[in-house]
Design a protein around this motif. Structure first.
Motif, PDB file in Angstrom:
ATOM      1  N   TYR A  37       0.396  -0.607   0.380  1.00 49.84           N
ATOM      2  CA  TYR A  37       0.113   0.113   0.068  1.00 49.84           C
ATOM      3  C   TYR A  37       0.299   1.184   0.380  1.00 49.84           C
ATOM      4  CZ  TYR A  37      -3.644   2.981   1.877  1.00 49.84           C
ATOM      5  OH  TYR A  37      -4.515   4.469   1.328  1.00 49.84           O
ATOM      6  N   ALA A  38       1.998   1.142   1.003  1.00 43.83           N
ATOM      7  CA  ALA A  38       2.717   3.011  -0.031  1.00 43.83           C
ATOM      8  C   ALA A  38       3.279   2.936  -0.512  1.00 43.83           C
ATOM      9  CB  ALA A  38       3.571   2.601   2.587  1.00 43.83           C
ATOM     10  N   ALA A  39       3.701   1.323  -1.652  1.00 42.80           N
ATOM     11  CA  ALA A  39       4.480   1.614  -2.406  1.00 42.80           C
ATOM     12  C   ALA A  39       3.049   2.007  -3.550  1.00 42.80           C
ATOM     13  CB  ALA A  39       5.103   0.660  -2.630  1.00 42.80           C
ATOM     14  N   VAL A  40       2.468   2.276  -3.666  1.00 40.61           N
ATOM     15  CA  VAL A  40       1.506   2.452  -4.414  1.00 40.61           C
ATOM     16  C   VAL A  40       1.593   3.958  -4.541  1.00 40.61           C
ATOM     17  CG1 VAL A  40      -0.923   2.752  -5.392  1.00 40.61           C
ATOM     18  CG2 VAL A  40      -0.176   0.760  -4.024  1.00 40.61           C
ATOM     19  N   GLN A  41       1.504   4.858  -5.968  1.00 44.67           N
ATOM     20  CA  GLN A  41       1.440   6.320  -5.958  1.00 44.67           C
ATOM     21  C   GLN A  41      -0.257   6.420  -7.042  1.00 44.67           C
ATOM     22  OE1 GLN A  41       5.532   7.995  -7.652  1.00 44.67           O
ATOM     23  NE2 GLN A  41       3.764   9.777  -8.881  1.00 44.67           N
ATOM     24  N   ASP A  42      -1.170   6.901  -6.938  1.00 44.36           N
ATOM     25  CA  ASP A  42      -2.241   7.129  -7.141  1.00 44.36           C
ATOM     26  C   ASP A  42      -2.257   7.645  -8.350  1.00 44.36           C
ATOM     27  OD1 ASP A  42      -4.039   4.955  -4.793  1.00 44.36           O
ATOM     28  OD2 ASP A  42      -3.444   7.530  -4.111  1.00 44.36           O
ATOM     29  N   GLY A 102       0.623  10.192 -17.599  1.00 40.06           N
ATOM     30  CA  GLY A 102       0.627   8.365 -16.862  1.00 40.06           C
ATOM     31  C   GLY A 102      -0.391   8.068 -16.630  1.00 40.06           C
ATOM     32  N   LEU A 103      -1.623   8.039 -17.525  1.00 37.61           N
ATOM     33  CA  LEU A 103      -2.654   7.409 -17.279  1.00 37.61           C
ATOM     34  C   LEU A 103      -2.750   5.989 -18.197  1.00 37.61           C
ATOM     35  CD1 LEU A 103      -5.457   9.529 -15.039  1.00 37.61           C
ATOM     36  CD2 LEU A 103      -3.468   7.611 -14.991  1.00 37.61           C
ATOM     37  N   GLY A 104      -2.389   6.923 -19.582  1.00 33.44           N
ATOM     38  CA  GLY A 104      -2.033   6.330 -21.398  1.00 33.44           C
ATOM     39  C   GLY A 104      -3.500   6.121 -21.929  1.00 33.44           C
ATOM     40  N   ILE A 105      -4.581   7.807 -21.136  1.00 28.57           N
ATOM     41  CA  ILE A 105      -5.705   7.607 -21.994  1.00 28.57           C
ATOM     42  C   ILE A 105      -5.406   9.330 -21.862  1.00 28.57           C
ATOM     43  CG2 ILE A 105      -6.809   6.139 -21.109  1.00 28.57           C
ATOM     44  CD1 ILE A 105      -7.782   7.387 -18.973  1.00 28.57           C
ATOM     45  N   SER A 106      -6.394   9.478 -23.036  1.00 30.17           N
ATOM     46  CA  SER A 106      -6.847  10.656 -23.498  1.00 30.17           C
ATOM     47  C   SER A 106      -8.391  10.947 -24.625  1.00 30.17           C
ATOM     48  CB  SER A 106      -5.274  11.801 -24.239  1.00 30.17           C
ATOM     49  OG  SER A 106      -4.607  10.310 -25.134  1.00 30.17           O
ATOM     50  N   LEU A 107      -8.133  11.997 -24.929  1.00 33.14           N
ATOM     51  CA  LEU A 107      -8.732  12.674 -25.275  1.00 33.14           C
ATOM     52  C   LEU A 107      -9.175  13.744 -26.661  1.00 33.14           C
ATOM     53  CD1 LEU A 107     -12.033  12.489 -22.966  1.00 33.14           C
ATOM     54  CD2 LEU A 107     -12.103  10.887 -24.360  1.00 33.14           C
ATOM     55  N   VAL A 108     -10.227  14.212 -27.462  1.00 29.83           N
ATOM     56  CA  VAL A 108     -10.347  15.143 -28.285  1.00 29.83           C
ATOM     57  C   VAL A 108     -11.186  14.892 -29.197  1.00 29.83           C
ATOM     58  CG1 VAL A 108      -7.942  14.818 -29.546  1.00 29.83           C
ATOM     59  CG2 VAL A 108      -9.918  13.472 -30.476  1.00 29.83           C
ATOM     60  N   ARG A 109     -11.924  16.619 -28.975  1.00 27.32           N
ATOM     61  CA  ARG A 109     -13.115  16.518 -30.188  1.00 27.32           C
ATOM     62  C   ARG A 109     -12.653  16.414 -31.443  1.00 27.32           C
ATOM     63  NH1 ARG A 109     -17.952  20.925 -28.413  1.00 27.32           N
ATOM     64  NH2 ARG A 109     -18.731  21.043 -30.528  1.00 27.32           N
TER      65      ARG A 109
END
Length: 229
Positions: A37-42, A102-109
Protein backbone atom coordinates in the motif's frame (compact mmCIF):
# COMPACT_ATOMS: atom_id res chain seq x y z
CA UNK A 1 1.52 -18.75 18.97
CA UNK A 2 1.02 -22.55 19.11
CA UNK A 3 -0.75 -25.03 16.81
CA UNK A 4 -1.54 -28.71 17.24
CA UNK A 5 0.00 -31.14 14.77
CA UNK A 6 -1.32 -34.72 14.72
CA UNK A 7 1.23 -37.52 15.00
CA UNK A 8 2.06 -39.72 12.01
CA UNK A 9 -0.30 -42.69 11.79
CA UNK A 10 2.73 -45.03 11.79
CA UNK A 11 3.67 -43.78 15.25
CA UNK A 12 0.36 -43.81 17.07
CA UNK A 13 2.06 -44.06 20.49
CA UNK A 14 3.26 -40.49 20.13
CA UNK A 15 0.94 -37.82 21.49
CA UNK A 16 -0.06 -34.81 19.49
CA UNK A 17 2.78 -32.34 19.21
CA UNK A 18 2.62 -28.69 20.11
CA UNK A 19 4.56 -26.66 17.55
CA UNK A 20 5.45 -23.05 18.19
CA UNK A 21 5.35 -20.82 15.11
CA UNK A 22 8.19 -18.36 14.94
CA UNK A 23 6.13 -15.62 13.17
CA UNK A 24 2.33 -15.48 13.07
CA UNK A 25 1.02 -15.69 9.50
CA UNK A 26 -1.46 -12.88 9.99
CA UNK A 27 1.28 -10.55 11.21
CA UNK A 28 3.46 -11.30 8.15
CA UNK A 29 0.53 -10.81 5.79
CA UNK A 30 -0.33 -7.46 7.34
CA UNK A 31 3.27 -6.32 6.94
CA UNK A 32 3.27 -7.28 3.26
CA UNK A 33 -0.05 -5.55 2.70
CA UNK A 34 1.06 -2.35 4.37
CA UNK A 35 4.31 -2.36 2.37
CA UNK A 36 2.44 -2.74 -0.92
CA UNK A 37 0.00 0.00 0.00
CA UNK A 38 2.78 2.38 0.87
CA UNK A 39 4.43 1.78 -2.53
CA UNK A 40 1.31 2.68 -4.56
CA UNK A 41 1.33 6.03 -6.37
CA UNK A 42 -2.26 6.93 -7.17
CA UNK A 43 -1.52 9.50 -9.86
CA UNK A 44 1.17 11.68 -11.40
CA UNK A 45 -0.37 15.06 -12.20
CA UNK A 46 1.87 16.77 -14.72
CA UNK A 47 4.27 19.43 -13.51
CA UNK A 48 4.50 21.82 -16.45
CA UNK A 49 7.36 23.74 -14.84
CA UNK A 50 9.65 20.76 -15.50
CA UNK A 51 10.66 19.61 -19.01
CA UNK A 52 8.74 16.79 -20.67
CA UNK A 53 10.56 13.49 -21.18
CA UNK A 54 9.79 10.60 -23.56
CA UNK A 55 7.92 8.93 -20.69
CA UNK A 56 5.85 12.00 -19.83
CA UNK A 57 6.00 14.94 -17.46
CA UNK A 58 7.42 14.97 -13.97
CA UNK A 59 4.89 14.68 -11.13
CA UNK A 60 3.58 17.57 -9.11
CA UNK A 61 4.14 17.31 -5.40
CA UNK A 62 0.94 15.81 -3.92
CA UNK A 63 0.56 18.80 -1.59
CA UNK A 64 0.15 21.11 -4.61
CA UNK A 65 -2.45 18.95 -6.43
CA UNK A 66 -6.06 20.23 -6.40
CA UNK A 67 -9.36 18.94 -7.75
CA UNK A 68 -9.03 21.36 -10.68
CA UNK A 69 -6.17 19.20 -11.99
CA UNK A 70 -8.68 16.36 -12.48
CA UNK A 71 -11.31 18.39 -14.36
CA UNK A 72 -11.18 19.60 -17.99
CA UNK A 73 -13.94 21.63 -19.64
CA UNK A 74 -12.37 22.34 -23.02
CA UNK A 75 -14.35 19.77 -25.01
CA UNK A 76 -17.69 21.47 -24.41
CA UNK A 77 -17.06 24.19 -26.99
CA UNK A 78 -16.98 23.62 -30.76
CA UNK A 79 -13.64 24.30 -32.43
CA UNK A 80 -13.05 26.86 -35.17
CA UNK A 81 -13.49 25.20 -38.57
CA UNK A 82 -12.70 28.35 -40.58
CA UNK A 83 -9.47 26.97 -42.01
CA UNK A 84 -8.06 25.12 -44.99
CA UNK A 85 -9.35 21.69 -43.98
CA UNK A 86 -12.65 22.98 -42.52
CA UNK A 87 -12.00 20.97 -39.38
CA UNK A 88 -11.06 21.56 -35.77
CA UNK A 89 -9.47 19.13 -33.34
CA UNK A 90 -9.64 20.14 -29.67
CA UNK A 91 -7.26 17.98 -27.62
CA UNK A 92 -7.41 16.87 -24.02
CA UNK A 93 -3.94 15.37 -23.85
CA UNK A 94 -1.59 15.51 -20.88
CA UNK A 95 -0.36 18.91 -22.10
CA UNK A 96 -3.88 20.35 -21.66
CA UNK A 97 -5.23 18.02 -18.95
CA UNK A 98 -2.44 17.42 -16.40
CA UNK A 99 -4.18 14.60 -14.51
CA UNK A 100 -3.88 12.35 -17.58
CA UNK A 101 -0.10 12.27 -17.26
CA UNK A 102 1.04 8.66 -16.94
CA UNK A 103 -2.46 7.17 -17.14
CA UNK A 104 -2.32 6.03 -20.79
CA UNK A 105 -5.59 7.70 -21.82
CA UNK A 106 -6.69 10.95 -23.49
CA UNK A 107 -9.48 12.50 -25.55
CA UNK A 108 -10.15 14.92 -28.40
CA UNK A 109 -13.19 16.65 -29.82
CA UNK A 110 -13.53 16.69 -33.60
CA UNK A 111 -15.66 19.28 -35.43
CA UNK A 112 -16.09 19.01 -39.20
CA UNK A 113 -17.84 21.69 -41.27
CA UNK A 114 -19.46 20.73 -44.56
CA UNK A 115 -16.79 18.95 -46.64
CA UNK A 116 -14.42 19.21 -43.69
CA UNK A 117 -11.63 16.66 -43.52
CA UNK A 118 -8.85 15.51 -41.24
CA UNK A 119 -6.37 14.34 -43.90
CA UNK A 120 -4.39 11.11 -43.68
CA UNK A 121 -2.48 11.19 -40.42
CA UNK A 122 -1.00 8.93 -37.76
CA UNK A 123 -0.74 8.83 -33.99
CA UNK A 124 2.64 7.18 -33.31
CA UNK A 125 1.97 6.85 -29.59
CA UNK A 126 -1.46 5.26 -29.34
CA UNK A 127 -4.54 3.64 -30.86
CA UNK A 128 -7.73 5.67 -31.35
CA UNK A 129 -11.42 4.95 -30.83
CA UNK A 130 -13.80 7.38 -32.57
CA UNK A 131 -17.48 7.83 -31.69
CA UNK A 132 -19.77 10.01 -33.82
CA UNK A 133 -22.00 12.36 -31.85
CA UNK A 134 -23.61 14.28 -34.72
CA UNK A 135 -23.76 14.12 -38.52
CA UNK A 136 -22.16 11.66 -40.91
CA UNK A 137 -18.45 10.92 -41.12
CA UNK A 138 -16.63 8.73 -43.62
CA UNK A 139 -13.58 7.34 -41.84
CA UNK A 140 -10.95 4.75 -42.61
CA UNK A 141 -7.39 3.54 -42.28
CA UNK A 142 -4.75 1.71 -44.30
CA UNK A 143 -3.02 -1.35 -42.87
CA UNK A 144 0.70 -2.05 -43.21
CA UNK A 145 -0.30 -4.49 -45.98
CA UNK A 146 -1.93 -1.52 -47.82
CA UNK A 147 -5.42 -2.91 -47.23
CA UNK A 148 -7.98 -0.12 -46.89
CA UNK A 149 -10.73 -0.27 -44.25
CA UNK A 150 -13.30 2.53 -44.43
CA UNK A 151 -16.93 3.05 -43.46
CA UNK A 152 -19.60 5.73 -43.33
CA UNK A 153 -20.41 6.38 -39.69
CA UNK A 154 -23.61 7.80 -38.26
CA UNK A 155 -24.47 9.08 -34.78
CA UNK A 156 -23.52 6.49 -32.17
CA UNK A 157 -21.22 4.52 -34.46
CA UNK A 158 -17.72 3.70 -33.23
CA UNK A 159 -14.57 2.91 -35.21
CA UNK A 160 -11.08 2.00 -34.05
CA UNK A 161 -7.81 3.05 -35.68
CA UNK A 162 -4.81 0.91 -34.65
CA UNK A 163 -1.69 2.64 -33.39
CA UNK A 164 0.60 4.16 -36.00
CA UNK A 165 -1.58 3.45 -39.06
CA UNK A 166 -2.57 6.16 -41.53
CA UNK A 167 -6.24 7.12 -41.17
CA UNK A 168 -8.66 9.93 -42.03
CA UNK A 169 -12.08 11.43 -41.24
CA UNK A 170 -14.28 13.28 -43.74
CA UNK A 171 -17.68 14.95 -43.32
CA UNK A 172 -19.71 13.13 -45.95
CA UNK A 173 -23.08 14.42 -44.75
CA UNK A 174 -25.10 17.58 -45.18
CA UNK A 175 -24.78 19.05 -41.69
CA UNK A 176 -21.93 19.88 -39.32
CA UNK A 177 -20.39 16.75 -37.87
CA UNK A 178 -19.19 16.27 -34.32
CA UNK A 179 -17.23 13.35 -32.90
CA UNK A 180 -15.07 12.42 -29.94
CA UNK A 181 -12.01 10.19 -29.91
CA UNK A 182 -10.18 8.47 -27.08
CA UNK A 183 -6.57 7.30 -27.20
CA UNK A 184 -4.51 4.65 -25.45
CA UNK A 185 -1.91 7.25 -24.52
CA UNK A 186 -1.85 10.53 -22.62
CA UNK A 187 0.28 11.95 -25.46
CA UNK A 188 -0.51 9.97 -28.65
CA UNK A 189 1.25 12.40 -30.99
CA UNK A 190 0.09 13.53 -34.42
CA UNK A 191 1.66 13.62 -37.87
CA UNK A 192 -0.44 14.75 -40.85
CA UNK A 193 0.80 13.24 -44.10
CA UNK A 194 0.12 16.31 -46.25
CA UNK A 195 2.11 18.58 -43.96
CA UNK A 196 4.88 16.01 -43.59
CA UNK A 197 5.32 16.05 -47.38
CA UNK A 198 4.56 19.66 -48.31
CA UNK A 199 4.78 21.72 -45.13
CA UNK A 200 8.54 21.53 -44.68
CA UNK A 201 11.78 22.64 -46.38
CA UNK A 202 12.58 19.33 -48.10
CA UNK A 203 13.75 20.22 -51.64
CA UNK A 204 11.05 19.86 -54.27
CA UNK A 205 13.27 17.55 -56.32
CA UNK A 206 13.53 15.10 -53.44
CA UNK A 207 9.78 15.19 -52.84
CA UNK A 208 9.25 14.50 -56.55
CA UNK A 209 11.70 11.61 -56.50
CA UNK A 210 10.04 9.98 -53.51
CA UNK A 211 6.38 10.62 -54.38
CA UNK A 212 6.36 10.52 -58.23
CA UNK A 213 4.50 13.85 -58.29
CA UNK A 214 5.47 16.55 -60.77
CA UNK A 215 7.41 19.52 -59.44
CA UNK A 216 4.74 22.06 -60.41
CA UNK A 217 2.13 20.30 -58.26
CA UNK A 218 4.60 19.95 -55.37
CA UNK A 219 5.46 23.64 -55.42
CA UNK A 220 1.74 24.50 -55.49
CA UNK A 221 1.09 22.30 -52.45
CA UNK A 222 4.13 23.72 -50.65
CA UNK A 223 2.73 27.18 -51.25
CA UNK A 224 -0.63 26.19 -49.77
CA UNK A 225 0.74 24.30 -46.77
CA UNK A 226 3.64 26.59 -45.92
CA UNK A 227 6.57 24.55 -47.22
CA UNK A 228 9.67 25.87 -48.92
CA UNK A 229 12.34 24.48 -51.23
Amino acid sequence: MYILVAADHHHQAHPRILVRMKSPIIFIFSLLLSSCYAAVQDFCVADFTAPESPTGYACKKPATVTVDDFVFSGLGIAGNTSNLIKAAVTPAFAAQFPALNGLGISLVRLDLALDGVVPFHTHPGGSEVLIVEKGTICAGFVSSANTVYFQTLEKGDIMVFPQGLLHFQFNSGRILAEAYASFSSASPGLQILDYALFGNDLPTELVAATTFLDTAQIKKLKGILGGTG
